[in-house]
Design an enzyme around this catalytic site. Structure first.
Site, short mmCIF file in Angstrom:
data_model
loop_
_atom_site.label_atom_id
_atom_site.label_comp_id
_atom_site.label_asym_id
_atom_site.label_seq_id
_atom_site.Cartn_x
_atom_site.Cartn_y
_atom_site.Cartn_z
N ARG A 1 28.20 35.55 -7.52
CA ARG A 1 26.92 35.20 -8.15
C ARG A 1 25.93 34.80 -7.06
NH1 ARG A 1 27.50 29.01 -10.67
NH2 ARG A 1 28.15 28.07 -8.70
N LYS B 1 0.86 -1.20 0.00
CA LYS B 1 0.00 0.00 0.00
C LYS B 1 0.89 1.24 0.00
CE LYS B 1 -4.55 0.15 0.55
NZ LYS B 1 -5.41 -0.66 -0.34
N HIS C 1 19.19 28.77 -11.36
CA HIS C 1 19.90 29.95 -11.88
C HIS C 1 19.08 31.24 -11.74
CE1 HIS C 1 22.67 27.03 -13.46
NE2 HIS C 1 21.75 26.50 -14.26
N GLN D 1 29.73 21.74 -6.75
CA GLN D 1 30.47 20.50 -6.51
C GLN D 1 31.35 20.61 -5.26
OE1 GLN D 1 29.93 21.89 -9.52
NE2 GLN D 1 30.14 20.46 -11.21
N THR E 1 -3.57 -5.65 0.45
CA THR E 1 -2.99 -4.32 0.70
C THR E 1 -3.85 -3.54 1.70
OG1 THR E 1 -4.07 -3.14 -1.13
CG2 THR E 1 -2.03 -4.32 -1.64
O1 LIG Z 1 28.63 25.37 -9.49
C1 LIG Z 1 28.50 25.14 -10.71
N1 LIG Z 1 28.89 23.96 -11.22
C2 LIG Z 1 28.80 23.65 -12.55
O2 LIG Z 1 29.16 22.53 -13.00
C3 LIG Z 1 28.25 24.66 -13.39
N2 LIG Z 1 28.02 24.70 -14.74
C4 LIG Z 1 27.47 25.91 -14.99
O3 LIG Z 1 27.09 26.30 -16.11
N3 LIG Z 1 27.37 26.64 -13.84
C5 LIG Z 1 27.85 25.88 -12.84
N4 LIG Z 1 27.98 26.11 -11.51
#
Ligand SMILES: O=c1[nH]c(=O)c2[nH]c(=O)[nH]c2[nH]1
Length: 301
Positions: free
Chosen positions: A177, A11, A257, A229, A58
């Protein structure tokens, strides 16, 4: 000729609310969950031979979720999921695995005139605390815990430069940014031998959730980010260091973005670079950055 290669059933979307009333203080505490339980075992004939004698309906699975919620603690969800899953494999000899998914919805106690209100709550965000508990006969209990939908933004303290530049590149390097993401963070526990083992370690579950949430927010806020990353890896490292029972920490972070808008067409208005104030938030496309952080030396990627 064909065969049943895999099967599980149960379920889904069982919505459960539980209140705890503290008679002494009058303080009430609430939990709202959406639960899914899927069973595996010797159920093949129900698919291949129309044999319902092996089927725990269920509807009965749903009833069991309600009764277990009444009789047992529903928090932390890792414990409730383990109790529930263990019930199914112990009650039915032909059921060998129970997969329990619990989404806990966010009800935060209201603060009225500076005081925590005894029985009123606010959903301040769609963020959820989730667990996937797999109880497997003879193997123990595998638990994955997660946060989903924690949406954050910082208006500075994020850079992105030094990336590959070639004939496909239009993105400008930036040293300042906006960074925004909707956090999906998942932490995998070392395998528990039994429900007893889960109970013996129960104090770790809320601690891990708090650590994951706080570390995510603090690192997001304080890191002068070189990239999504680099920042997410720092988060994972810290959570692993703080909670020894975890094997891995996994993140999936959309890069939401916010584009600068060139307004120079209007009387030479300056709105780019250091003059940028008005931006256009984007719903898509978005970056999507994932990683799993594990202990020890890297084996392979
Ligand atoms: O932090 C980011 N990693 C990316 O891999 C990436 N690629 C991108 O266009 N902007 C960003 N910003």
């Amino acid at each position: 000729m064909s065969n049943l290669a895999a099967a599980r059933y149960g379920k889904d979307n069982v919505r459960v609310y539980k209140v705890h009333r503290d008679e002494k203080t009058g303080v009430q505490t609430v939990v709202e969950m959406t639960v899914c339980v899927l069973l595996e075992g010797d159920i093949e004939t129900s698919y291949t031979k129309a044999d319902n004698s092996v089927v725990v309906a269920t509807d009965s699975i749903k009833n069991t979720i309600y009764i277990t919620a009444k009789q047992q603690p529903v928090t932390p969800p890792e414990l409730f999921g383990s109790i529930l899953g263990t019930h199914f494999i112990e009650k039915y000899a032909h059921i060998h695995a129970a997969h329990v998914n619990i989404i806990t919805h966010r009800w935060v106690r209201m603060n009225i005139d500076g005081k925590a209100h005894p029985h009123s709550f606010i959903k301040d965000s769609p963020e959820t605390r989730n667990v996937q508990v797999d109880v497997i006969e003879g193997k123990g209990i595998e638990i994955n815990s997660s946060i989903d939908g924690l949406t954050v933004l910082k208006s500075t303290g994020s850079q992105f430069w030094g990336f590959v530049r070639d004939e496909f590149t239009t993105l400008k390097e930036t040293w300042d940014r906006i960074l925004s993401t909707k956090v999906n963070a998942n932490w995998q526990w070392r395998r528990f031998a039994s429900l007893h083992d889960v109970k013996a370690n129960v104090h770790n579950f809320d601690f891990a959730w708090e650590t994951a949430r706080n570390t995510t927010c603090k690192t997001f806020a304080e890191d002068n980010s070189a990239s999504v990353q680099a920042t997410m890896y720092k988060m994972g490292e810290q959570i692993l260091a703080a909670v020894p029972l975890l094997d891995t920490v996994e993140y999936a972070l959309p890069n939401i973005h916010y584009f600068e808008i060139d307004l120079s067409w209007h009387k030479g208005t300056k709105n780019t670079g250091k003059d940028a104030e008005v931006y256009a938030p984007q719903s898509g496309p978005n970056g999507l950055i994932k990683c799993t952080v594990a202990r020890g030396q890297k084996a392979r990627l």
